[in-house]
Design a protein around this motif. Structure first.
Motif, mmCIF file in Angstrom:
data_model
loop_
_atom_site.group_PDB
_atom_site.id
_atom_site.type_symbol
_atom_site.label_atom_id
_atom_site.label_comp_id
_atom_site.label_asym_id
_atom_site.label_seq_id
_atom_site.Cartn_x
_atom_site.Cartn_y
_atom_site.Cartn_z
ATOM 1 N N ARG A 1 -6.236 -0.385 8.646
ATOM 2 C CA ARG A 1 -5.620 -0.078 7.373
ATOM 3 C C ARG A 1 -6.410 -0.610 6.192
ATOM 4 O O ARG A 1 -6.998 -1.669 6.257
ATOM 5 C CB ARG A 1 -4.220 -0.689 7.318
ATOM 6 C CG ARG A 1 -3.256 -0.035 8.272
ATOM 7 C CD ARG A 1 -2.053 -0.921 8.374
ATOM 8 N NE ARG A 1 -0.926 -0.214 8.944
ATOM 9 C CZ ARG A 1 0.216 -0.794 9.227
ATOM 10 N NH1 ARG A 1 0.399 -2.052 8.960
ATOM 11 N NH2 ARG A 1 1.204 -0.106 9.742
ATOM 12 N N GLY A 2 -6.364 0.150 5.124
ATOM 13 C CA GLY A 2 -6.738 -0.377 3.823
ATOM 14 C C GLY A 2 -8.212 -0.358 3.492
ATOM 15 O O GLY A 2 -9.015 0.303 4.133
ATOM 16 N N VAL A 3 -8.508 -1.093 2.461
ATOM 17 C CA VAL A 3 -9.841 -1.082 1.885
ATOM 18 C C VAL A 3 -10.886 -1.475 2.922
ATOM 19 O O VAL A 3 -11.911 -0.839 3.068
ATOM 20 C CB VAL A 3 -9.901 -2.047 0.698
ATOM 21 C CG1 VAL A 3 -11.317 -2.158 0.185
ATOM 22 C CG2 VAL A 3 -8.982 -1.572 -0.394
ATOM 23 N N ARG B 1 -12.006 1.160 5.247
ATOM 24 C CA ARG B 1 -12.734 2.325 4.762
ATOM 25 C C ARG B 1 -14.196 2.308 5.202
ATOM 26 O O ARG B 1 -14.788 3.332 5.454
ATOM 27 C CB ARG B 1 -12.646 2.390 3.250
ATOM 28 C CG ARG B 1 -12.503 3.790 2.755
ATOM 29 C CD ARG B 1 -12.299 3.850 1.282
ATOM 30 N NE ARG B 1 -13.138 2.926 0.579
ATOM 31 C CZ ARG B 1 -12.779 2.290 -0.511
ATOM 32 N NH1 ARG B 1 -11.583 2.452 -0.984
ATOM 33 N NH2 ARG B 1 -13.591 1.477 -1.126
ATOM 34 N N GLU C 1 -6.068 -8.439 -1.544
ATOM 35 C CA GLU C 1 -6.152 -6.986 -1.372
ATOM 36 C C GLU C 1 -6.484 -6.308 -2.701
ATOM 37 O O GLU C 1 -7.300 -5.374 -2.747
ATOM 38 C CB GLU C 1 -4.809 -6.467 -0.828
ATOM 39 C CG GLU C 1 -4.707 -4.965 -0.703
ATOM 40 C CD GLU C 1 -5.433 -4.403 0.505
ATOM 41 O OE1 GLU C 1 -6.018 -5.194 1.267
ATOM 42 O OE2 GLU C 1 -5.419 -3.164 0.667
ATOM 43 N N ARG D 1 0.847 -1.205 0.000
ATOM 44 C CA ARG D 1 0.000 0.000 0.000
ATOM 45 C C ARG D 1 0.881 1.254 0.000
ATOM 46 O O ARG D 1 0.567 2.251 -0.654
ATOM 47 C CB ARG D 1 -0.901 0.016 1.236
ATOM 48 C CG ARG D 1 -2.050 -0.944 1.131
ATOM 49 C CD ARG D 1 -3.111 -0.581 2.171
ATOM 50 N NE ARG D 1 -3.929 -1.753 2.436
ATOM 51 C CZ ARG D 1 -3.973 -2.387 3.585
ATOM 52 N NH1 ARG D 1 -3.269 -1.957 4.614
ATOM 53 N NH2 ARG D 1 -4.728 -3.437 3.742
ATOM 54 N N ASN E 1 -4.432 2.955 2.149
ATOM 55 C CA ASN E 1 -5.690 2.589 1.510
ATOM 56 C C ASN E 1 -5.395 2.311 0.042
ATOM 57 O O ASN E 1 -4.814 3.148 -0.650
ATOM 58 C CB ASN E 1 -6.679 3.756 1.660
ATOM 59 C CG ASN E 1 -8.054 3.422 1.124
ATOM 60 O OD1 ASN E 1 -8.181 2.846 0.054
ATOM 61 N ND2 ASN E 1 -9.075 3.793 1.864
#
Lengths: 298, 179
Positions: free
Chosen positions: B170-172, B175, A141, A69, B27
């Motif tokens: 963290r990350g998607v 969200r 991911e 990321r 993200n």
């Protein structure tokens, strides 16, 4: 092993069987021993392992996803999506001129699939976009991010050396420096069935390691990402090494570096691609590039 | 007092940038502006900076209530010294957005390589130098204490923001939980 060949942490904390793509156990001590410097060894020793010293795959994957990321953030900052699109547009047109209505572009070693997802969102290419990687955590991911953004692209588990997923155009970003010598030749050889390839990697220069250190400390927080980013700049292949490997493996292709650094102190050509096109299509590709054809140095 | 107001405004602006930096690289979405992730992060950073400004405010209040310090006067006299250091830095950063906005890939990359990246790294040094310059020019006193508290807030804001749950997750997947 020369200093230039020292591996990155991400090279030693995971291991997959190339044939079955099954994951092998990695001992933390073995991973640390494969690294020559104290800094990366410290990072590896902080990773969670079980009582037998086997690295916890979940912990390793979380670290790798976090690192990717942060790598995506650098790709965004350095406009990597737009750079890739500029080369792919004429290649897609070329493939369509060959009768392929919707040519397939495969990003080899896509990680969390930034390039594929960016192209799906902003590329405007009438092409099927596929990312492949051997690490299911990274692919997960990629798939989740693509679904969240509602993007038309997909991801498959595959090996960079002999991708089973067929492609009309192969691409990659920051993958080639992971391979040395025969591995690099094998990487190119695996793409012999395609019409073309566009493989980006760091352009080595006296400033590259300094710039890499600056940006990885300014932008990244994951220690693995910082280390591997700086290490990547030190391991990057020069044009000659890449062209020799590619031309040796793919004699039916016209291969050159596209839009590379014009001097050893070039500041904006952080990454540059090796671009190869089937010999029979090379002139059409040049015409498609228009004025930018001079940037493809074969 | 204009210098004090400008410093406070710069602290809030810096908070917005800090919010962006803390959120960046956490993200995987490629639509972080459109889906509101970055705008929210910038707003969060600016709001946090605004809240942190209460710390120098309280320090100043403490001096005022202790008596003896004509705070508006000493602060008004000292703040230009700090602004003389952080002002040019902020001007360069803000001016760099002009070519970044107007031009294409190569210029944007050049601006990042030459301005945004290096200046992010030297930011703590600039803040500390600005505060040290106040101390050198005006000596230790209420003004140095108030501006020092403000500088500490600017230097600590990224840590504060990193503790924010929406950033920690963290990350998607994270969200969805972000407000």
């Amino acid at each position: 092993m020369s200093g230039r060949d020292n591996p990155e942490i991400s090279d030693v904390v995971v291991s997959f069987d190339a044939r079955t793509l099954s994951r092998r156990a990695v001992l933390r001590d073995d991973a640390a021993a494969a690294l020559t410097r104290a800094w990366p060894r410290r990072i590896v020793r902080r990773l969670v392992a079980d009582v037998d010293g086997v690295l916890d795959p979940g912990a390793v994957d979380r670290e790798l996803v976090a690192a990717h990321r942060e790598l995506q953030r650098l790709n965004e900052e350095f406009q990597q999506g737009a750079r890739l699109r500029a080369v792919l547009r004429p290649l897609v047109a070329l493939a369509q001129a060959q009768g392929l209505a919707r040519p397939r572009i495969v990003d080899v070693g896509c990680g969390i699939g930034f390039a594929v997802r960016w192209l799906a969102a902003y590329g405007g290419l009438d092409a099927e976009l596929v990312g492949c990687d051997f690490n299911p955590a990274l692919l997960g991911e990629a798939q989740a991010a693509a679904a969240a953004d509602g993007l038309d692209c997909h991801f498959v588990r595959d090996d960079a050396f002999s991708p089973r997923v067929g492609a009309d155009v192969f691409t990659s970003c920051g993958v080639m420096h992971h391979f040395r010598d025969e591995g690099l030749a094998q990487f190119f050889a695996g793409q012999a069935r395609g019409l073309a390839f566009v493989h980006y990697d760091i352009a080595p220069s006296p400033l590259a390691p300094i710039g890499a250190a600056l940006f990885h400390f300014a932008r990244m927080r994951v220690p693995l990402a910082r280390h591997d980013g700086i290490r990547s700049a030190l391991r990057a292949h020069d044009d000659t090494a890449l062209l020799t490997a590619a031309r040796g493996a793919l004699p039916d292709f016209v291969i050159g570096v596209y839009d590379g650094p014009r001097s050893r102190l070039s500041l904006t050509k952080v990454l540059r691609p090796v671009v190869g096109v089937r010999r029979s299509l090379a002139e059409s590709f040049r015409r498609g590039l228009g004025r930018r054809a001079r940037l493809w140095r074969c | 007092m204009l210098a004090v107001v400008l410093l406070a405004a710069l602290a809030v602006l810096d908070g917005g940038f800090a919010g962006f930096r803390v959120a960046a690289g956490r993200n995987a979405s490629v639509r972080k502006w459109a889906n509101g992730y970055y705008p929210r992060a910038i707003g969060r950073g600016a709001a946090a900076a605004g809240c942190l400004l209460t710390v120098p405010g309280l320090v100043g209040l403490g001096f005022s209530m202790g008596g003896g310090a004509d705070l508006p006067r000493v602060l008004g006299a000292a703040a230009p010294s700090m602004l003389a250091v952080v002002g040019p830095y902020a001007t360069i950063v803000l001016a760099a957005f002009l070519p970044w906005t107007l031009f294409g890939v190569e210029v944007r990359t050049l601006v990042s390589v030459v301005v945004f990246g290096p200046l992010t790294l030297v930011r703590p040094l600039v803040v500390v130098t600005g505060w040290a310059w106040v101390w050198v020019a005006h000596g230790w006193g209420p003004a140095a204490a108030v501006l020092g508290a403000g500088a500490a807030g600017v230097l600590g804001i990224e840590r504060v923001l990193m503790a924010w749950p929406a950033v920690r997750v963290r990350g998607v997947a994270g969200r969805a939980s972000e407000g």
